[in-house]
Enzyme design. Structure first.
Site, PDB file in Angstrom:
ATOM      1  N   SER A 137      10.655 -37.614 -25.865  1.00  0.00           N
ATOM      2  CA  SER A 137      11.556 -36.399 -25.464  1.00  0.00           C
ATOM      3  C   SER A 137      12.692 -36.815 -24.998  1.00  0.00           C
ATOM      4  CB  SER A 137      10.795 -35.657 -24.414  1.00  0.00           C
ATOM      5  OG  SER A 137       9.521 -35.064 -24.867  1.00  0.00           O
ATOM      6  N   LYS A 168      15.512 -34.827 -27.013  1.00  0.00           N
ATOM      7  CA  LYS A 168      15.918 -33.486 -26.638  1.00  0.00           C
ATOM      8  C   LYS A 168      17.252 -33.423 -26.331  1.00  0.00           C
ATOM      9  CE  LYS A 168      11.290 -31.606 -25.591  1.00  0.00           C
ATOM     10  NZ  LYS A 168      10.258 -32.833 -25.927  1.00  0.00           N
ATOM     11  N   SER A 218      10.008 -30.216 -20.330  1.00  0.00           N
ATOM     12  CA  SER A 218      10.139 -30.894 -22.015  1.00  0.00           C
ATOM     13  C   SER A 218       9.431 -30.218 -22.857  1.00  0.00           C
ATOM     14  CB  SER A 218       9.519 -32.393 -21.722  1.00  0.00           C
ATOM     15  OG  SER A 218      10.055 -33.445 -22.629  1.00  0.00           O
TER      16      SER A 218
END
Length: 424
Positions: free
Chosen positions: A99, A102, A160
């Site tokens: 993640s 991101k 997340s």
């Protein structure tokens, strides 16, 4: 012993010590023959030394040695403002990012017209969530309910949430368009280790990045006021179910960055101001953080530590930050965080206006009306709270990266992050 002979021995000893202390220390750390190592040549973006296998550091007189308990397959410590890389370990090794990818997603689309203003509302459809991967981290977005862009960004940065990422991607024009934009933006940032397959960092064949590239994404994203404030927000209220005739309920969400919140027994890091953590089975734990101490702002990225100690990624990141603050003026940089291509050609993208928003944006879109999400320990009007106080912006000071390891033709305007970062 004759004085002349004693002097000669002293000179020789000093020379040998200087070679040991100041020379490249590629063997520092716990590298063994059994440790995983890059099997392909690594990129040399940012300097030839960053393309070498193993730990790279050049200690000067009085510099502390690196922590001895580092197990990350790849890591990097860099000055966020000057771009100097203080130390690294396999920093260009192409690994699954989880993640932490991101950060690139947010930096790419956050300022896009499709997602402005932040109060823009969107009713979630079944199609918006159709491609969310099984076992994904979720914030709790539900079909047929309405959310603002602001709500969704809180879901991305705090929880997340892959569901929030997919809804924002749908609003932007769809996942394929989002992935293509992210890949183009990575190339603009010279993050050439990165191959984007999914916008949320979910494990996918051939989806890779590197500690070096993740640090570039964080550094670029931190030019945006909204990015800075979202990634520094500790808790927020998120919209829940809606019952007929009643006010829509909310529930509290907490940032999964444990160095920010101190959750699960991890000690909060003094001066931390974000940025993003991640985990998947394939990637292991990944983390990129930014922290300030005594006017110095450092970025650290750690990927896939092998330690079985709970929350090792945070502990190793914290130890590297501690080392970096102690060693910052006592080491010779082993490389640099390169500016975007557009900055090298003089177009000046990435600069901030005096109000702290991106003037042109490294993704090519103008920022429109950033609000405040983190309001210190007190609750903000939008239901979110940060850690530390979001610092005021005075005069829109820009720091030009010129001289030193940068050529004059490679200036990249940066904000004075010391004054702009929310801090503990």
């Amino acid at each position: 012993m004759p004085a002349l002979k004693k002097t000669a021995l002293t000179v020789i000893s000093a020379a040998l010590l200087s070679t040991f202390v100041i020379g490249p220390a590629s063997a520092v750390g716990k590298d063994t023959a059994d440790d995983p190592k890059p099997t392909a040549p690594m990129s040399k973006v940012g300097g030839a030394q960053l393309g070498r296998v193993g730990t790279q550091v050049e200690l000067g007189p009085g510099a502390p040695v690196l922590p001895k308990d580092l197990t990350g397959r790849s890591w990097i410590v860099a000055d966020a403002e000057s771009g100097e890389v203080l130390a690294s370990h396999n920093s260009h090794w192409r690994l699954p990012p989880a993640s932490t990818l991101k950060m690139l997603f947010a930096d790419t689309v956050m300022d896009s017209p499709e997602l402005q203003p932040k109060t823009l509302k969107h009713e979630v459809t079944n199609e918006d969530l159709a491609d969310v991967g099984e076992g994904s981290s979720l914030v709790g977005v539900k079909e047929h309910l309405t959310y603002t862009v602001h709500d969704l960004w809180l879901g991305v940065f705090l929880r997340s949430g892959n569901d929030a990422v997919h809804v924002l991607s749908a609003m932007y024009g769809g996942v394929p368009k989002t992935v293509a934009a992210m890949q183009a933006h990575a190339e603009e940032l010279q993050a050439l280790d990165t191959n984007v397959v999914s916008p949320d960092g979910y494990d996918a064949p051939e989806q890779v990045s590197s500690a070096y590239d993740l640090t570039l994404f964080a550094r670029s994203g931190l030019q945006k006021q909204d990015f800075r404030e979202y990634c520094a927000t500790a808790t927020a209220d998120f919209p829940g179910e809606k019952k007929k005739g009643k006010k829509r309920a909310t529930f509290e969400i907490q940032n999964t960055n444990r160095l920010l919140t101190g959750a699960d027994g991890v000690e909060p890091y003094k001066g931390i101001a974000g940025v993003k953590n991640g985990y998947t089975t394939h990637a292991g734990n990944t983390f990129t953080g930014v922290a300030e101490r005594n006017g110095k702002v450092l970025l650290v990225t750690v990927m896939h530590p092998s330690s079985k100690e709970p929350h090792a990624v945070y502990k190793e990141a914290a130890s590297l930050l501690d080392w970096g603050f102690d060693a910052a003026d006592k080491v010779t940089p082993v490389g640099e965080l390169v500016p975007p291509k557009s900055a090298q050609t003089g177009t000046g993208k990435g600069a901030e206006s005096a109000d702290g928003n991106s003037a042109t944006g490294t993704s090519g879109s103008a920022s429109k009306g950033a609000g405040k999400h983190g309001q210190g320990a007190a609750e903000a009007s939008d239901g979110s709270s940060g850690v530390g106080i979001a610092l005021g912006i005075v005069g829109g000071v820009l720091v030009l990266l010129a001289g030193g390891v940068y050529l004059v033709s490679r200036r990249w305007p940066l904000p004075d992050l010391v004054r702009r970062l929310p801090r503990r």
